[in-house]
Design a protein around this motif. Structure first.
Motif, PDB file in Angstrom:
ATOM      1  N   VAL A  44     -16.288  56.238 -22.824  1.00  8.09           N
ATOM      2  CA  VAL A  44     -15.926  57.337 -21.931  1.00  8.09           C
ATOM      3  C   VAL A  44     -15.584  56.713 -20.592  1.00  8.09           C
ATOM      4  O   VAL A  44     -16.372  55.950 -20.035  1.00  8.09           O
ATOM      5  CB  VAL A  44     -17.084  58.346 -21.784  1.00  8.09           C
ATOM      6  N   ALA A  45     -14.391  57.028 -20.073  1.00  7.26           N
ATOM      7  CA  ALA A  45     -13.929  56.438 -18.818  1.00  7.26           C
ATOM      8  C   ALA A  45     -13.774  57.462 -17.700  1.00  7.26           C
ATOM      9  O   ALA A  45     -13.721  57.093 -16.533  1.00  7.26           O
ATOM     10  CB  ALA A  45     -12.596  55.725 -19.040  1.00  7.26           C
ATOM     11  N   ALA A  46     -13.685  58.761 -18.042  1.00  3.07           N
ATOM     12  CA  ALA A  46     -13.420  59.771 -17.026  1.00  3.07           C
ATOM     13  C   ALA A  46     -14.057  61.096 -17.396  1.00  3.07           C
ATOM     14  O   ALA A  46     -14.097  61.470 -18.574  1.00  3.07           O
ATOM     15  CB  ALA A  46     -11.910  59.954 -16.866  1.00  3.07           C
ATOM     16  N   LEU A  47     -14.537  61.794 -16.372  1.00  2.00           N
ATOM     17  CA  LEU A  47     -15.108  63.133 -16.529  1.00  2.00           C
ATOM     18  C   LEU A  47     -14.560  64.031 -15.431  1.00  2.00           C
ATOM     19  O   LEU A  47     -14.330  63.582 -14.304  1.00  2.00           O
ATOM     20  CB  LEU A  47     -16.634  63.100 -16.405  1.00  2.00           C
ATOM     21  N   ALA A  48     -14.385  65.290 -15.745  1.00  2.00           N
ATOM     22  CA  ALA A  48     -14.044  66.303 -14.745  1.00  2.00           C
ATOM     23  C   ALA A  48     -14.676  67.603 -15.206  1.00  2.00           C
ATOM     24  O   ALA A  48     -14.893  67.815 -16.402  1.00  2.00           O
ATOM     25  CB  ALA A  48     -12.535  66.457 -14.611  1.00  2.00           C
ATOM     26  N   VAL A  49     -14.963  68.480 -14.266  1.00  2.00           N
ATOM     27  CA  VAL A  49     -15.591  69.755 -14.611  1.00  2.00           C
ATOM     28  C   VAL A  49     -14.949  70.865 -13.790  1.00  2.00           C
ATOM     29  O   VAL A  49     -14.552  70.659 -12.638  1.00  2.00           O
ATOM     30  CB  VAL A  49     -17.127  69.695 -14.403  1.00  2.00           C
ATOM     31  N   ASP A  50     -14.790  72.028 -14.410  1.00  2.00           N
ATOM     32  CA  ASP A  50     -14.375  73.219 -13.683  1.00  2.00           C
ATOM     33  C   ASP A  50     -15.378  74.320 -13.997  1.00  2.00           C
ATOM     34  O   ASP A  50     -16.461  74.038 -14.532  1.00  2.00           O
ATOM     35  CB  ASP A  50     -12.921  73.605 -13.981  1.00  2.00           C
ATOM     36  N   ALA A  51     -15.068  75.553 -13.721  1.00  2.00           N
ATOM     37  CA  ALA A  51     -16.019  76.647 -13.923  1.00  2.00           C
ATOM     38  C   ALA A  51     -16.319  76.910 -15.390  1.00  2.00           C
ATOM     39  O   ALA A  51     -17.357  77.490 -15.721  1.00  2.00           O
ATOM     40  CB  ALA A  51     -15.482  77.918 -13.268  1.00  2.00           C
ATOM     41  N   GLN A  52     -15.411  76.489 -16.304  1.00  2.00           N
ATOM     42  CA  GLN A  52     -15.578  76.801 -17.718  1.00  2.00           C
ATOM     43  C   GLN A  52     -15.913  75.612 -18.599  1.00  2.00           C
ATOM     44  O   GLN A  52     -16.542  75.770 -19.638  1.00  2.00           O
ATOM     45  CB  GLN A  52     -14.285  77.422 -18.267  1.00  2.00           C
ATOM     46  N   ARG A  53     -15.452  74.400 -18.196  1.00  2.00           N
ATOM     47  CA  ARG A  53     -15.500  73.274 -19.119  1.00  2.00           C
ATOM     48  C   ARG A  53     -15.827  71.945 -18.451  1.00  2.00           C
ATOM     49  O   ARG A  53     -15.530  71.740 -17.283  1.00  2.00           O
ATOM     50  CB  ARG A  53     -14.136  73.105 -19.793  1.00  2.00           C
ATOM     51  N   LEU A  54     -16.356  71.054 -19.288  1.00  2.00           N
ATOM     52  CA  LEU A  54     -16.467  69.638 -18.966  1.00  2.00           C
ATOM     53  C   LEU A  54     -15.357  68.951 -19.747  1.00  2.00           C
ATOM     54  O   LEU A  54     -15.227  69.154 -20.957  1.00  2.00           O
ATOM     55  CB  LEU A  54     -17.824  69.074 -19.400  1.00  2.00           C
ATOM     56  N   TYR A  55     -14.548  68.144 -19.069  1.00  2.00           N
ATOM     57  CA  TYR A  55     -13.472  67.392 -19.711  1.00  2.00           C
ATOM     58  C   TYR A  55     -13.915  65.945 -19.818  1.00  2.00           C
ATOM     59  O   TYR A  55     -14.443  65.377 -18.862  1.00  2.00           O
ATOM     60  CB  TYR A  55     -12.180  67.508 -18.901  1.00  2.00           C
ATOM     61  N   VAL A  56     -13.701  65.359 -20.983  1.00  2.00           N
ATOM     62  CA  VAL A  56     -14.141  63.997 -21.264  1.00  2.00           C
ATOM     63  C   VAL A  56     -12.923  63.188 -21.687  1.00  2.00           C
ATOM     64  O   VAL A  56     -12.199  63.581 -22.607  1.00  2.00           O
ATOM     65  CB  VAL A  56     -15.201  63.975 -22.385  1.00  2.00           C
ATOM     66  N   GLY A  57     -12.694  62.064 -20.997  1.00  2.00           N
ATOM     67  CA  GLY A  57     -11.575  61.198 -21.338  1.00  2.00           C
ATOM     68  C   GLY A  57     -12.037  59.778 -21.551  1.00  2.00           C
ATOM     69  O   GLY A  57     -13.060  59.356 -21.012  1.00  2.00           O
ATOM     70  N   GLY A  58     -11.316  59.028 -22.339  1.00  2.00           N
ATOM     71  CA  GLY A  58     -11.656  57.633 -22.597  1.00  2.00           C
ATOM     72  C   GLY A  58     -10.889  57.118 -23.785  1.00  2.00           C
ATOM     73  O   GLY A  58      -9.732  57.481 -24.006  1.00  2.00           O
ATOM     74  N   GLN A  59     -11.562  56.279 -24.569  1.00  2.00           N
ATOM     75  CA  GLN A  59     -10.993  55.776 -25.821  1.00  2.00           C
ATOM     76  C   GLN A  59     -12.007  56.043 -26.913  1.00  2.00           C
ATOM     77  O   GLN A  59     -12.952  55.279 -27.105  1.00  2.00           O
ATOM     78  CB  GLN A  59     -10.683  54.285 -25.726  1.00  2.00           C
ATOM     79  N   PHE A  60     -11.840  57.155 -27.593  1.00  2.00           N
ATOM     80  CA  PHE A  60     -12.743  57.561 -28.670  1.00  2.00           C
ATOM     81  C   PHE A  60     -11.957  58.356 -29.700  1.00  2.00           C
ATOM     82  O   PHE A  60     -10.845  58.807 -29.429  1.00  2.00           O
ATOM     83  CB  PHE A  60     -13.935  58.369 -28.126  1.00  2.00           C
ATOM     84  N   SER A  61     -12.552  58.516 -30.864  1.00  2.00           N
ATOM     85  CA  SER A  61     -11.901  59.297 -31.916  1.00  2.00           C
ATOM     86  C   SER A  61     -12.691  60.559 -32.266  1.00  2.00           C
ATOM     87  O   SER A  61     -12.198  61.400 -33.012  1.00  2.00           O
ATOM     88  CB  SER A  61     -11.698  58.448 -33.170  1.00  2.00           C
ATOM     89  N   ALA A  62     -13.911  60.670 -31.738  1.00  2.00           N
ATOM     90  CA  ALA A  62     -14.726  61.864 -31.999  1.00  2.00           C
ATOM     91  C   ALA A  62     -15.714  62.066 -30.853  1.00  2.00           C
ATOM     92  O   ALA A  62     -16.132  61.111 -30.197  1.00  2.00           O
ATOM     93  CB  ALA A  62     -15.483  61.716 -33.314  1.00  2.00           C
ATOM     94  N   LEU A  63     -16.074  63.321 -30.642  1.00  2.00           N
ATOM     95  CA  LEU A  63     -17.086  63.685 -29.647  1.00  2.00           C
ATOM     96  C   LEU A  63     -17.978  64.741 -30.286  1.00  2.00           C
ATOM     97  O   LEU A  63     -17.460  65.757 -30.790  1.00  2.00           O
ATOM     98  CB  LEU A  63     -16.428  64.223 -28.379  1.00  2.00           C
TER      99      LEU A  63
END
Length: 168
Positions: A25-44
């Motif tokens: 996981v290389a990046a995270l962001a959050v808004d009022a509804q969701r957590l966004y997860v970015g990186g190099q993966f094939s499943a969460l």
């Protein structure tokens, strides 16, 4: 915990949520509804998701959103109206993009914004309705750009902005 944890906002105690990404996981962001997860993966959390996923804050479940970038996601921003992703990808959602893409925050639909960078984008910043991108690229939106470019709220490149000085 596999690279990603949740903490209680009040106490700071670790919560039982264990999404266990299948890679980094290389990046995270959050808004009022969701957590966004970015990186190099094939499943969460056991759900097949390549390099970018959204987790509902209400249900703590991975959402049924599969943008499927063809390379790693290194930066994320949630602005309230948009979710912006950048990294090492040239397609997302089956659509060509120059190392960055934006989605409508309410529907997660891919927007027209495309920085058209000539190389990876590793950093994002938003201020005053503008989006700045940075990374090892030489062009953005068809114009020379030495590792830095700024776009207005309509997605047009702002040509008059100078890159900040590098710190040694």
């Amino acid at each position: 915990r596999g690279g990603l944890i949740a903490l209680d906002r009040q106490s700071g105690a670790m919560l039982p949520w264990e999404p266990v990404p299948s890679g980094s996981v290389a990046a995270l962001a959050v808004d009022a509804q969701r957590l966004y997860v970015g990186g190099q993966f094939s499943a969460l959390a056991g759900a097949p998701r390549r390099n970018l996923a959204a987790v509902s804050l209400a249900t703590v479940q991975v959402e049924n959103w599969t943008p499927d970038p063809n390379g790693g996601v290194r930066a994320l921003l949630a602005t309230g109206t948009a979710v912006i992703a950048a990294g090492e990808f040239t397609t997302i959602g089956g659509t060509a993009r120059g190392f960055g893409a934006a989605f409508a925050a309410d529907t997660l639909a891919l927007s027209a914004w495309d920085p058209q960078a000539s190389g990876a984008v590793y950093r994002l910043a938003v201020a005053g309705g503008r989006v700045a991108i940075a990374g090892p690229f030489r062009d953005a939106a068809g114009q020379p750009a030495s590792d830095f470019a700024v776009f207005d709220s309509n997605g047009a490149r702002v040509a008059a902005v100078q890159a900040p000085q590098r710190l040694s």
